[in-house]
Scaffold this active site. Structure first.
Site, PDB file in Angstrom:
ATOM      1  N   SER A  16      72.599  40.797 -63.013  1.00 55.24           N
ATOM      2  CA  SER A  16      74.070  40.779 -62.958  1.00 55.24           C
ATOM      3  C   SER A  16      74.581  39.433 -62.474  1.00 55.24           C
ATOM      4  CB  SER A  16      74.613  41.938 -62.116  1.00 55.24           C
ATOM      5  OG  SER A  16      74.314  41.764 -60.757  1.00 55.24           O
ATOM      6  N   ASN A  17      73.864  38.787 -61.558  1.00 57.87           N
ATOM      7  CA  ASN A  17      74.273  37.432 -61.146  1.00 57.87           C
ATOM      8  C   ASN A  17      74.091  36.446 -62.296  1.00 57.87           C
ATOM      9  OD1 ASN A  17      75.090  36.900 -58.194  1.00 57.87           O
ATOM     10  ND2 ASN A  17      73.439  38.406 -58.011  1.00 57.87           N
ATOM     11  N   LEU A  90      57.400  33.194 -55.899  1.00 55.71           N
ATOM     12  CA  LEU A  90      57.473  31.892 -55.222  1.00 55.71           C
ATOM     13  C   LEU A  90      57.313  30.780 -56.270  1.00 55.71           C
ATOM     14  CD1 LEU A  90      57.607  30.748 -52.278  1.00 55.71           C
ATOM     15  CD2 LEU A  90      55.116  30.622 -52.354  1.00 55.71           C
ATOM     16  N   VAL A  91      58.181  29.787 -56.213  1.00 53.42           N
ATOM     17  CA  VAL A  91      58.124  28.712 -57.220  1.00 53.42           C
ATOM     18  C   VAL A  91      56.958  27.767 -56.882  1.00 53.42           C
ATOM     19  CG1 VAL A  91      59.408  26.816 -58.295  1.00 53.42           C
ATOM     20  CG2 VAL A  91      60.624  28.890 -57.556  1.00 53.42           C
ATOM     21  N   ASN A 105      68.776  28.892 -54.798  1.00 52.39           N
ATOM     22  CA  ASN A 105      68.527  30.342 -54.772  1.00 52.39           C
ATOM     23  C   ASN A 105      69.648  31.037 -54.023  1.00 52.39           C
ATOM     24  OD1 ASN A 105      67.040  32.820 -55.011  1.00 52.39           O
ATOM     25  ND2 ASN A 105      66.366  32.588 -52.886  1.00 52.39           N
ATOM     26  N   HIS A 107      70.230  34.476 -51.587  1.00 50.48           N
ATOM     27  CA  HIS A 107      69.536  35.525 -50.845  1.00 50.48           C
ATOM     28  C   HIS A 107      70.587  36.491 -50.296  1.00 50.48           C
ATOM     29  CE1 HIS A 107      66.161  37.228 -48.672  1.00 50.48           C
ATOM     30  NE2 HIS A 107      66.982  37.374 -47.654  1.00 50.48           N
TER      31      HIS A 107
HETATM   32  C1  GAR Z   1      70.757  39.763 -55.680  1.00 53.18           C
HETATM   33  O1  GAR Z   1      71.393  40.497 -54.667  1.00 53.18           O
HETATM   34  C2  GAR Z   1      70.062  38.546 -55.097  1.00 53.18           C
HETATM   35  O2  GAR Z   1      70.704  38.035 -53.972  1.00 53.18           O
HETATM   36  C3  GAR Z   1      68.726  39.128 -54.693  1.00 53.18           C
HETATM   37  O3  GAR Z   1      68.393  40.003 -55.735  1.00 53.18           O
HETATM   38  C4  GAR Z   1      69.590  40.570 -56.263  1.00 53.18           C
HETATM   39  C5  GAR Z   1      69.515  40.472 -57.765  1.00 53.18           C
HETATM   40  O4  GAR Z   1      70.564  41.188 -58.378  1.00 53.18           O
HETATM   41  N1  GAR Z   1      67.749  38.097 -54.510  1.00 53.18           N
HETATM   42  C6  GAR Z   1      66.781  38.193 -53.601  1.00 53.18           C
HETATM   43  O5  GAR Z   1      66.631  39.164 -52.896  1.00 53.18           O
HETATM   44  C7  GAR Z   1      65.869  36.968 -53.494  1.00 53.18           C
HETATM   45  N2  GAR Z   1      65.058  37.040 -52.328  1.00 53.18           N
HETATM   46  P1  GAR Z   1      70.934  40.900 -59.879  1.00 53.18           P
HETATM   47  O6  GAR Z   1      69.622  40.940 -60.677  1.00 53.18           O
HETATM   48  O7  GAR Z   1      71.846  42.019 -60.275  1.00 53.18           O
HETATM   49  O8  GAR Z   1      71.575  39.561 -59.967  1.00 53.18           O
END
Ligand code: GAR
Length: 193
Positions: A16-17, A90-91, A105, A107
């Site tokens: 979604s992001n 991890l990249v 990134n 978080h």
């Molecule tokens: C997001 O909330 C992002 O911040 C998190 O995964 C979700 C992905 O949602 N990322 C992490 O936890 C990284 N450590 P999305 O696939 O709907 O964008």
């Protein structure tokens, strides 16, 4: 006309992001989302990217960690910046070194709390609720060799309510992510360029 800055989005899950970022930059004058790199053939992000006409580069662990396939593909697509959006691996150093200070990134918590290996998505919200935090939020940071340890660029805070569940907290955090992540990417690229 000058060339646009070219972004690759890396995603592992729902996306979604990723979709929100693609939509934000769809008619941007200087930044373009070129491709989505996906490490999970069943991830919903693939369908989302198809509906936005963004090509997918699908890769596995071997291509990421044991040879230069992913780095070579980044070069082929002439990628300038990498945006991780729900990307869980991890990249590796070959990519960190080639894209030094050019990987970002997001978080879903206020780092340095609730970060590190295994801390992703709902695991993070569960830990926040278990710890009875009054606040959570988002952290946008540059990516280095360690999980969630790169330079922090931006944080935003939201309350954690007594009646919150993982779902309600995740929903509140996602709203913050959609609001801020594309704008922070835009400002960060403008400063770097
Ligand atoms: C997001 O909330 C992002 O911040 C998190 O995964 C979700 C992905 O949602 N990322 C992490 O936890 C990284 N450590 P999305 O696939 O709907 O964008």
């Amino acid at each position: 006309m000058t060339q646009k800055v070219r972004i690759a989005i890396f995603a592992s899950g729902s996306g979604s992001n990723a979709q929100n970022i693609v939509q934000y930059f769809a008619s941007h004058k200087s930044i373009k989302v070129e491709v989505a790199f996906v490490n999970n053939p069943n991830a919903a992000v693939i369908e989302r990217m198809k509906t936005c006409n963004i090509p997918i580069f699908l890769f596995n662990k071997k291509m990421f960690y044991e040879n230069n396939d992913v780095l070579d593909a980044l070069t082929t697509f002439s990628i300038d910046y990498i945006v991780l959006a729900g990307f869980l691996w991890l990249v590796p150093s070959n990519i960190i070194e080639s894209y030094f200070n050019r990987i970002v990134n997001i978080h879903p918590a206020l780092l340095p709390k609730f970060g590190g290996k295994g801390m992703f998505g709902n695991n993070v919200h569960e830990a926040v609720l278990k710890n009875r935090e009054s606040f959570s939020g988002i952290t946008i940071h540059e990516v280095n060799h360690e999980y969630d340890k790169g330079k922090i660029l931006f944080q935003a805070i939201c309350p954690v309510l007594p009646e919150d569940t993982v779902e309600t907290l995740s929903h509140r955090i996602h709203k913050l992510e959609y609001l801020h992540y594309p704008k922070v990417i835009e400002a960060w690229i403008a400063l770097n360029y």
